[in-house]
Scaffold this motif. Sequence first.
Motif, PDB file in Angstrom:
ATOM      1  N   GLU A   5      -0.623   3.884   4.143  1.00 60.82           N
ATOM      2  CA  GLU A   5      -0.248   2.472   4.130  1.00 60.82           C
ATOM      3  C   GLU A   5      -0.254   1.965   5.574  1.00 60.82           C
ATOM      4  O   GLU A   5       0.232   2.649   6.473  1.00 60.82           O
ATOM      5  CB  GLU A   5       1.151   2.297   3.529  1.00 60.82           C
ATOM      6  CG  GLU A   5       1.186   2.667   2.051  1.00 60.82           C
ATOM      7  CD  GLU A   5       2.563   2.524   1.422  1.00 60.82           C
ATOM      8  OE1 GLU A   5       3.556   2.302   2.148  1.00 60.82           O
ATOM      9  OE2 GLU A   5       2.633   2.635   0.180  1.00 60.82           O
ATOM     10  N   ASP A  28      -3.349  -6.297   0.881  1.00 56.93           N
ATOM     11  CA  ASP A  28      -2.915  -6.254  -0.521  1.00 56.93           C
ATOM     12  C   ASP A  28      -1.617  -7.032  -0.701  1.00 56.93           C
ATOM     13  O   ASP A  28      -1.373  -7.594  -1.756  1.00 56.93           O
ATOM     14  CB  ASP A  28      -2.698  -4.800  -0.948  1.00 56.93           C
ATOM     15  CG  ASP A  28      -3.982  -3.991  -0.811  1.00 56.93           C
ATOM     16  OD1 ASP A  28      -4.858  -4.152  -1.664  1.00 56.93           O
ATOM     17  OD2 ASP A  28      -4.119  -3.238   0.180  1.00 56.93           O
ATOM     18  N   LYS A  53      -3.667   0.183  -7.016  1.00 58.68           N
ATOM     19  CA  LYS A  53      -4.993   0.496  -6.461  1.00 58.68           C
ATOM     20  C   LYS A  53      -5.490   1.843  -7.005  1.00 58.68           C
ATOM     21  O   LYS A  53      -6.649   1.977  -7.397  1.00 58.68           O
ATOM     22  CB  LYS A  53      -4.821   0.561  -4.945  1.00 58.68           C
ATOM     23  CG  LYS A  53      -6.054   0.639  -4.125  1.00 58.68           C
ATOM     24  CD  LYS A  53      -5.589   0.667  -2.644  1.00 58.68           C
ATOM     25  CE  LYS A  53      -6.708   1.058  -1.727  1.00 58.68           C
ATOM     26  NZ  LYS A  53      -7.715   0.018  -1.605  1.00 58.68           N
ATOM     27  N   ARG A  54      -4.567   2.823  -7.037  1.00 61.14           N
ATOM     28  CA  ARG A  54      -4.935   4.145  -7.571  1.00 61.14           C
ATOM     29  C   ARG A  54      -5.413   4.027  -9.015  1.00 61.14           C
ATOM     30  O   ARG A  54      -6.420   4.613  -9.391  1.00 61.14           O
ATOM     31  CB  ARG A  54      -3.708   5.079  -7.549  1.00 61.14           C
ATOM     32  CG  ARG A  54      -3.337   5.541  -6.180  1.00 61.14           C
ATOM     33  CD  ARG A  54      -3.131   7.068  -6.187  1.00 61.14           C
ATOM     34  NE  ARG A  54      -3.018   7.519  -4.816  1.00 61.14           N
ATOM     35  CZ  ARG A  54      -1.870   7.910  -4.253  1.00 61.14           C
ATOM     36  NH1 ARG A  54      -0.766   7.946  -4.954  1.00 61.14           N
ATOM     37  NH2 ARG A  54      -1.858   8.288  -2.991  1.00 61.14           N
ATOM     38  N   GLY A 110      -5.669   7.508   2.445  1.00 62.77           N
ATOM     39  CA  GLY A 110      -4.801   6.836   1.468  1.00 62.77           C
ATOM     40  C   GLY A 110      -3.503   6.300   2.053  1.00 62.77           C
ATOM     41  O   GLY A 110      -2.577   5.961   1.311  1.00 62.77           O
ATOM     42  N   ASP A 153      -9.902   3.102   1.578  1.00 63.66           N
ATOM     43  CA  ASP A 153      -8.871   3.937   0.938  1.00 63.66           C
ATOM     44  C   ASP A 153      -7.454   3.477   1.282  1.00 63.66           C
ATOM     45  O   ASP A 153      -6.496   3.882   0.629  1.00 63.66           O
ATOM     46  CB  ASP A 153      -9.035   5.392   1.406  1.00 63.66           C
ATOM     47  CG  ASP A 153      -8.938   5.514   2.932  1.00 63.66           C
ATOM     48  OD1 ASP A 153      -9.780   4.893   3.648  1.00 63.66           O
ATOM     49  OD2 ASP A 153      -8.006   6.179   3.425  1.00 63.66           O
ATOM     50  N   LYS A 155      -0.149   0.101  -3.838  1.00 59.59           N
ATOM     51  CA  LYS A 155      -0.869   1.367  -3.707  1.00 59.59           C
ATOM     52  C   LYS A 155      -1.049   2.022  -5.080  1.00 59.59           C
ATOM     53  O   LYS A 155      -2.132   2.523  -5.404  1.00 59.59           O
ATOM     54  CB  LYS A 155      -0.079   2.286  -2.773  1.00 59.59           C
ATOM     55  CG  LYS A 155      -0.737   3.599  -2.480  1.00 59.59           C
ATOM     56  CD  LYS A 155       0.031   4.333  -1.389  1.00 59.59           C
ATOM     57  CE  LYS A 155      -0.509   5.725  -1.189  1.00 59.59           C
ATOM     58  NZ  LYS A 155       0.067   6.329   0.016  1.00 59.59           N
ATOM     59  N   THR A 179      -3.976   1.161   1.868  1.00 63.70           N
ATOM     60  CA  THR A 179      -3.270   0.018   1.293  1.00 63.70           C
ATOM     61  C   THR A 179      -2.716  -0.771   2.475  1.00 63.70           C
ATOM     62  O   THR A 179      -2.077  -0.195   3.361  1.00 63.70           O
ATOM     63  CB  THR A 179      -2.133   0.476   0.368  1.00 63.70           C
ATOM     64  OG1 THR A 179      -2.690   1.346  -0.621  1.00 63.70           O
ATOM     65  CG2 THR A 179      -1.477  -0.707  -0.331  1.00 63.70           C
ATOM     66  N   ASP A 232       4.114  -0.116  -1.832  1.00 65.58           N
ATOM     67  CA  ASP A 232       3.989   1.070  -2.709  1.00 65.58           C
ATOM     68  C   ASP A 232       3.439   0.670  -4.076  1.00 65.58           C
ATOM     69  O   ASP A 232       2.580   1.352  -4.642  1.00 65.58           O
ATOM     70  CB  ASP A 232       5.358   1.735  -2.919  1.00 65.58           C
ATOM     71  CG  ASP A 232       5.829   2.499  -1.681  1.00 65.58           C
ATOM     72  OD1 ASP A 232       4.994   2.778  -0.799  1.00 65.58           O
ATOM     73  OD2 ASP A 232       7.043   2.796  -1.594  1.00 65.58           O
TER      74      ASP A 232
END
Length: 480
Positions: A133, A188, A470-471, A131, A154, A467, A156, A464
């Motif tokens: 970055e 992203d 995305k979650r 997960g 997974d 991210k 970002t 952020d």
Amino acid sequence: MTQAQLVVVANRLPVDRVVDDSGEPSWRRSPGGLVTALEPVMRRADGAWVGWPGQADVDVDPFEFEGTHLVPVRLSSDDVEKYYEGMSNDTFWPLYHDVIAEPRYRRVWWDAYVRVNRRFAEAAAAVAADGAEVWVQDYQLQLVPRMLREMRPDLTIGYFHHIPFPAYGLYSQLPWRRQVLDGLLGADVIGFQRVADAGNFARAVRRVLRFDTRSTGISVPNPDGTTRTALAKAFPISIDAASYVELAQRPDIQARAAEIRRELGNPRKILLGVDRLDYTKGIRHRLKAFGELLADGRANVEDVTLVQVASPSRERVQAYMQLRDEIELTVGRINGDRDTMGHTAIRYLHQAYPREEMVALFLAADVMLVTALRDGMNLVAKEYVAARVDNRGVLVLSEFAGAADELPSAVRINPHDIDGMKDAIMRAIEMPPAEQGRRMRALRKRVMEHDVARWSRSFLSALDDAKAAKRRSDARRASA
Ligand code: G6P
């Protein structure tokens, strides 16, 4: 094996290999603004930096350096020739700088570019925590975002493009235009220097891939038929402005500035150019304008000297060798025609200097000439402004440098218009102190408030947000 929450991937590591007198090699932090900006962030995030150590055929194991985990990527001399000197600096560099030099399209270079981008992506995938970055930097690594996304869904992924993104009419020359856009859209968040660069990118995406774009959002299809929105937006980069102020206030550096003036024979005005020796910087245009001012008698060498620092760059690429020959011929001619025993027209220095000496030069220079034909940002313009703690000096700035969007109080020029540039240089030479002060204060306000720490904060906060989004969408999919 280290697993980092934040991974930076760049062509170069943030360190230079130095060998001391006893022959012992060690590492020294590179002087660049990006490195300075990211150092505290990397320390806090237990970050890792994936990059090339800068020399061909050297194997270096990963190591810790000032709170960052460094992961060297090995390039063979064949990789350096085809991926770095070839595809990066003889294809993308000229194409993205509006074809000032002719880009060469060679299929063997492209194959090496794909191969080396994959190597960087694999190194990043191996070091990134679950997960994490990942922030990819610049045109040498445009395929890394997509490769990384496929290896590690997974993550970002952010990408920042430090150089211009050209208009579609030029971009469309690229034989691999589809693959490069697809590579970038693996990210992203895709950052550019200017609003115009982000606009050029979005237009290329519409024309080549037929994806919808709206303002800064691009709809990118996922393999499962759903779509996601990638953000493509301007995040203008800056410098570590406070460190320039600190240097400019040091008595030894101020004394050195006075000494430089004396060494140059105390001319009334010193003009300064500081560039990598690159055809995008407009050094020839600048020399032409200055040479003509001397020939016309509007300026003379007792009064005005031009100091041109041109630091060596990409010396094995043909276009750079040719440029060096042209510049050195021009400087030699102008000096031969105009110098006196005691005064020189142009003090030309094909050397790189430490930051202290650069700040002394900035303080000694009455006029800073930034005449780029095309430039992503041009940080030298911002460095000059930050160093002028005395609110004096004039910045002459090309409208083709990204910095022009942010620095409207500079004296703007079109470097192709030699007469216009000559008038602007004379205006800068003769500008009264009160006007210098007014302009410099406005320039300084912008640069001091928008420093490189603010730049990295705003990019990372966009990452952020991506991210978090995305979650949410992963959770939605899992519950559907
Ligand atoms: C530009 C590019 C950077 C590059 C730098 C120096 O600023 O945007 O990616 O690192 O030039 O060039 P070099 O080829 O020596 O890395």
